[in-house]
Design a protein around this motif. Sequence first.
Motif, PDB file in Angstrom:
ATOM      1  N   GLU A   1      84.037  67.981  46.147  1.00 55.43           N
ATOM      2  CA  GLU A   1      83.728  69.164  46.964  1.00 55.43           C
ATOM      3  C   GLU A   1      82.774  68.850  48.127  1.00 55.43           C
ATOM      4  N   ASP A   2      82.083  67.710  48.056  1.00 54.55           N
ATOM      5  CA  ASP A   2      81.152  67.359  49.145  1.00 54.55           C
ATOM      6  C   ASP A   2      81.744  66.369  50.146  1.00 54.55           C
TER       7      ASP A   2
ATOM      8  N   THR B   1      71.563  64.966  50.470  1.00 52.38           N
ATOM      9  CA  THR B   1      71.163  65.214  49.080  1.00 52.38           C
ATOM     10  C   THR B   1      69.772  64.640  48.839  1.00 52.38           C
TER      11      THR B   1
ATOM     12  N   SER C   1      77.513  62.498  60.293  1.00 51.53           N
ATOM     13  CA  SER C   1      78.013  63.461  61.282  1.00 51.53           C
ATOM     14  C   SER C   1      78.020  62.821  62.670  1.00 51.53           C
TER      15      SER C   1
ATOM     16  N   THR D   1      73.332  67.723  56.604  1.00 47.35           N
ATOM     17  CA  THR D   1      73.614  67.826  55.169  1.00 47.35           C
ATOM     18  C   THR D   1      73.155  66.539  54.508  1.00 47.35           C
TER      19      THR D   1
ATOM     20  N   ASP E   1      86.369  68.173  63.200  1.00 50.03           N
ATOM     21  CA  ASP E   1      86.792  69.346  62.425  1.00 50.03           C
ATOM     22  C   ASP E   1      88.299  69.362  62.131  1.00 50.03           C
TER      23      ASP E   1
ATOM     24  N   ALA F   1      84.008  66.095  52.511  1.00 50.73           N
ATOM     25  CA  ALA F   1      84.080  66.357  53.951  1.00 50.73           C
ATOM     26  C   ALA F   1      82.758  66.900  54.453  1.00 50.73           C
ATOM     27  N   GLU F   2      82.090  67.646  53.589  1.00 49.66           N
ATOM     28  CA  GLU F   2      80.820  68.299  53.935  1.00 49.66           C
ATOM     29  C   GLU F   2      79.736  67.301  54.362  1.00 49.66           C
ATOM     30  N   VAL F   3      79.693  66.128  53.749  1.00 53.76           N
ATOM     31  CA  VAL F   3      78.638  65.160  54.101  1.00 53.76           C
ATOM     32  C   VAL F   3      78.749  64.688  55.555  1.00 53.76           C
TER      33      VAL F   3
ATOM     34  N   TYR G   1      90.432  67.362  59.500  1.00 55.15           N
ATOM     35  CA  TYR G   1      90.432  66.349  58.454  1.00 55.15           C
ATOM     36  C   TYR G   1      91.300  66.758  57.276  1.00 55.15           C
TER      37      TYR G   1
ATOM     38  N   THR H   1      79.063  66.749  58.055  1.00 59.40           N
ATOM     39  CA  THR H   1      78.552  67.764  58.971  1.00 59.40           C
ATOM     40  C   THR H   1      77.046  67.549  59.145  1.00 59.40           C
TER      41      THR H   1
END
Length: 300
Positions: free
Chosen positions: A70-71, A82, A104, A80, A133, A73-75, A135, A77
């Motif tokens: 779940e992360d 951890t 990013s 972001t 954006d 693609a998010e990493v 992917y 941006t």
Amino acid sequence: MSNQKKLKKLPQEVVNQIAAGEVIERPASVVKELVDNSIDAEATEITIKVRNGGISLIEVSDNGTGIPEEDLAEVFTAHTTTKLESLDDLNTLMSMGFRGEALSTIVAVSNVSMISKYEDENIAHKVNFNSPDDYKVTGAARESGTVVAVENIFENVPVRKKFLKTAQTEYRNILNILTPYFIIYPNIHWQLFKDGKKVVDLESTSSKAGKIDKERVNEVVNQDFVERMESVFFDGNGMQISGLVAHPSDHMSRTKYQYIFVNGRHVWDNGVAKSVFQAYDRYIPHGKKVPFILNVQIKP
Ligand SMILES: Nc1ncnc2c1ncn2[C@@H]1O[C@H](COP(=O)(O)OP(=O)(O)OP(=O)(O)O)[C@@H](O)[C@H]1O
Ligand SMILES: [Mg+2]
């Protein structure tokens, strides 16, 4: 008629590309960011592959913790991470990264794909970027850890591409960035491939990260003086300094083979270097230098 230019707001894509150029100057900066991420993921195996001085391809593969699906693609941006949750964390942080910016930035100036197998998930996943954006995430095969491939750096940012040097020079920059990592992480098995050929293969030693291990230094630096280096250790004033210093007879004119680390991070500090050379003052000719490798540990 006025020839005043009309004020325009830059498109977001251009803003991102300009910002990216500040963090990522050349292929070596990409290598550094990816290697830092692998170290933060507690990898003990890191393999770097570069083609055409990293201009065509940089690939960094590790056996670290991996990234949850779940992360994935998010990493990529901005902001972001951890590694940092509050401003207070900045005071105690030991990780290499914390800005949540590197990936990013890289995705804004190159073609990126990543495969990662998160330690708590059963299968690996792959994310492929056409643009930041655009992917796709799919299932993939990988036993453990993460591999990031960065192709055609600055292809979409011609002004930046213009400043790249020859493949040979860019490769030399990459090797200069990597060498301190090879020294300060003897616990990691490092491999480097240049245009398909293995050029570095450093088996992990039993020394911990941050321990300057003579065997490892010997392999990396590969110079006669290493054999004659002495271990030093200092504990006081809230810090510990440990490492290797050369025998006075191994003085040289060049400022090379001087490495300073602070909590395992490679830095350069004229003050520290001067203090070391001053300590040798009566044993070496005036103005000469000596090789040394020191890690300064300070409680964050
Ligand atoms: N090789 C990797 N293994 C595991 N997780 C990773 C890896 N690379 C990146 N990540 C995850 O992606 C996040 C974003 O990485 P990115 O490098 O962009 O930011 P950062 O490392 O947190 O901070 P900085 O911008 O200072 O490097 C990380 O916080 C981490 O959770
Ligand atoms: Mg990072």
